[in-house]
Each structure stands twice: as structure tokens, then as C-alpha cells.
Design a protein around this motif. Structure first.
Motif, PDB file in Angstrom:
ATOM      1  N   LYS A  29       0.832  -1.195   0.000  1.00 67.02           N
ATOM      2  CA  LYS A  29       0.000   0.000   0.000  1.00 67.02           C
ATOM      3  C   LYS A  29       0.873   1.254   0.000  1.00 67.02           C
ATOM      4  CE  LYS A  29      -3.376  -2.525   2.777  1.00 67.02           C
ATOM      5  NZ  LYS A  29      -4.051  -2.604   4.101  1.00 67.02           N
ATOM      6  N   GLU A  32       3.738   2.301   2.745  1.00 69.79           N
ATOM      7  CA  GLU A  32       3.909   1.086   3.534  1.00 69.79           C
ATOM      8  C   GLU A  32       5.243   0.440   3.181  1.00 69.79           C
ATOM      9  OE1 GLU A  32       1.113  -2.632   4.701  1.00 69.79           O
ATOM     10  OE2 GLU A  32       1.465  -2.391   2.551  1.00 69.79           O
ATOM     11  N   ASP A 187       6.446  -2.605   8.007  1.00 74.39           N
ATOM     12  CA  ASP A 187       5.094  -2.568   8.559  1.00 74.39           C
ATOM     13  C   ASP A 187       4.454  -3.947   8.465  1.00 74.39           C
ATOM     14  OD1 ASP A 187       5.038   0.329   8.937  1.00 74.39           O
ATOM     15  OD2 ASP A 187       5.001   0.441   6.755  1.00 74.39           O
ATOM     16  N   ARG A 188       4.773  -4.659   7.381  1.00 69.69           N
ATOM     17  CA  ARG A 188       4.169  -5.965   7.135  1.00 69.69           C
ATOM     18  C   ARG A 188       5.233  -6.895   6.570  1.00 69.69           C
ATOM     19  NH1 ARG A 188       0.232  -7.114   3.053  1.00 69.69           N
ATOM     20  NH2 ARG A 188       0.459  -4.942   2.426  1.00 69.69           N
TER      21      ARG A 188
END
Length: 284
Positions: A29, A32, A187-188
Motif C-alpha cells: 500500500k 507502507e 510494517d508488514r
């Protein structure tokens, strides 16, 4: 911003088909940072190269702001190249060693017509070098790559890409073998094994509550200065691979200490979703 849909990249070596990337779906995203982790040979680099259309896929799509990357042409393709960059691990293979640092950094600026004058170009380049700690800027700008250390050249390679756009950073992801390092910046996290995504979720969730045995094995390999700080989570021992992967079932079962009969017969898909945390494992 970037999304892959069923992405596959197969290579044929003699009579063997190597599934370097095998049906990968990931999303990145806006604003991100996504981490991609896995051991050497898991498909991370091939995935990154294919997302940037440096490697053609066998099947699947890569969407950039909704546009199919493999169908971009002309101005749209040039815009994609400007906004999405890759920083190669070895800076000595990423730059032209015959050029001075100034011209290495200037190449992208000139290709994309970012500045309107030589003075503006020089100002931008010197500022970029200063921003990454290469001072005095004039001295470094007039240096050749072989006059720099590996770390200094890596900064030159990095800044030659990231200054092209306010949005450009370390490609679309950060790839690493060290899962502990990625926890500080991502973040991920997506965990990749033999071409497949086998776990994904928010970084703190994947690192704090790993589900797949392979993810646990990666974490167990992270050095901890104080051995007394280890928990039972870090005591996982990977099984000796006594049988090869037979082409069906879970790809990790030859090494998995929890392998069951179903693991040899069927390939698990990503499941779960609690706290946006997914895993491909029959234990769940």
C-alpha cells in the motif's frame, strides 16, 4: 500501489522445471514498507525483478496503481521506471565503474529530464551526496568507484535511485535473510519458501506470534546476546531432510518436525486472517 496476482516465474533446467515464483499474491500500500524474508533460493530476488518487469513472468499479473506493468509502453513505462527502483545488493555490479560518482548519480536525472539546467543538476547531485553522508560532496562527486569503500559505493548506488522521485525508496520492499533486521523497518512481512508465500501479516504479529514452522525456524536462527533470554519459541529444531519433496503437498514437509500424512498429499493454502495474519499450514 503495487500488487501481484497469481504471479509465476518458472525456469527450465534440462528436464527439470524450477518454480522460482509459484502463484504469489502480495500487496504494497501507499507509504507502507513491506518486508520479504526467506533463505537463499526461496525466490525473493526473482519476485522483485519480475515486479519491476526486469524478468518476464510465466503467468500472473503485476498491477501498479491498477495498471498492468507488463503492458506499459512509452511515457507510462518511463513513469513506472522512475517511480519504482531496485537497489542491488552488490554495488560493484550496480554502477558503471568507468564513470565518476557525479555521472553515476546524474544518469537517472538526465534520462528522466528532472532538472532544467546544469546548475540545477549539480545542486541536486551534491545535495543528494550530502544527505547520505558523503562529504565533502565535491570530492566524492569527482571520485571513481574504485576509490570508495564498499559502504560508500553502496550509498552512491542507493542515492542514484532514490533521489529520482519523492516516492521512490528501497523498491517496493526490503528483502533480507535476517528476519530480526526486517522487524525494525517493515510494517508488514511476507515469508517466502521455495517460491510460495507461506505466512504474512503485520510485522509485530509475525515476529511476536509466528505460526508456520519455517517462520519459527528462521526466528530460531537469530542470534540473541543473552542465551537466558531465549524462550521455548526459539528451541525449534528443523528435521533432517531424509526424503526429497515429491512435487506435491507442502514444500516444507521434508524438513518440518510437525509433518503429517496430509502434508505429503495436499498443498495448504493461506488461511486465518485474525489480526490480518495468514499462514499456509495444516496445523491451523
Amino acid at each position: 500501489m503495487i500488487e501481484t496476482q497469481g504471479l509465476k516465474v518458472y525456469f527450465k533446467s534440462r528436464d527439470v522445471i524450477v518454480k522460482a515464483v509459484d502463484g504469489v499474491d502480495i500487496k504494497v500500500k501507499e507509504r507502507e514498507i513491506v518486508g520479504l524474508v526467506g533463505e537463499s533460493g526461496s525466490g525473493k530476488t526473482t519476485l522483485g525483478r519480475t515486479i519491476l518487469n526486469l524478468q518476464r513472468p510465466t503467468a500472473g499479473k503485476v498491477l501498479w496503481n491498477g495498471k498492468d506493468v507488463f503492458k506499459l509502453k512509452g511515457k507510462e513505462e518511463k513513469a513506472f521506471r522512475k517511480e519504482n527502483q531496485i537497489i542491488f545488493q552488490n554495488p560493484y555490479e550496480a554502477v558503471d565503474i568507468r564513470l565518476k560518482v557525479y555521472d553515476i548519480v546524474a544518469e537517472g536525472i538526465r534520462v528522466h529530464g528532472i532538472t532544467k539546467s546544469k546548475d540545477e543538476e549539480r545542486e541536486m547531485i551534491l545535495k543528494a551526496l550530502k544527505d547520505v553522508g558523503l562529504t565533502p560532496e565535491e570530492e566524492y562527486a569527482n571520485s571513481l568507484p574504485n576509490q570508495l569503500s564498499g559502504g560508500q559505493l553502496q550509498r552512491v548506488a542507493t542515492v542514484s535511485y532514490t533521489h529520482l522521485s519523492s516516492a521512490a525508496s528501497d523498491v517496493y520492499k526490503r528483502q533480507t535473510h535476517d528476519i530480526s533486521t526486517i522487524g525494525y523497518v517493515a510494517d508488514r512481512i511476507y515469508v517466502m519458501y521455495q517460491g510460495k508465500i507461506i505466512e504474512s501479516g503485520p510485522a509485530d504479529e509475525v515476529l511476536g506470534n509466528p505460526l508456520h514452522p519455517y517462520t519459527k525456524a528462521l526466528i530460531s536462527a537469530v542470534p540473541i546476546p543473552d542465551p537466558s533470554g531465549r524462550t521455548t519459541l526459539f528451541s525449534l529444531t528443523v528435521k533432517e531432510e531424509t526424503e526429497p519433496y515429491n512435487g506435491k503437498g507442502c514444500r516444507y514437509y521434508p524438513r518440518c518436525p510437525f509433518a503429517m500424512d496430509v502434508c505429503r498429499q495436499k498443498e495448504p493454502g493461506l488461511t486465518g486472517g485474525t489480526n490480518d495474519h495468514y499462514v499456509a499450514c495444516f496445523l491451523y
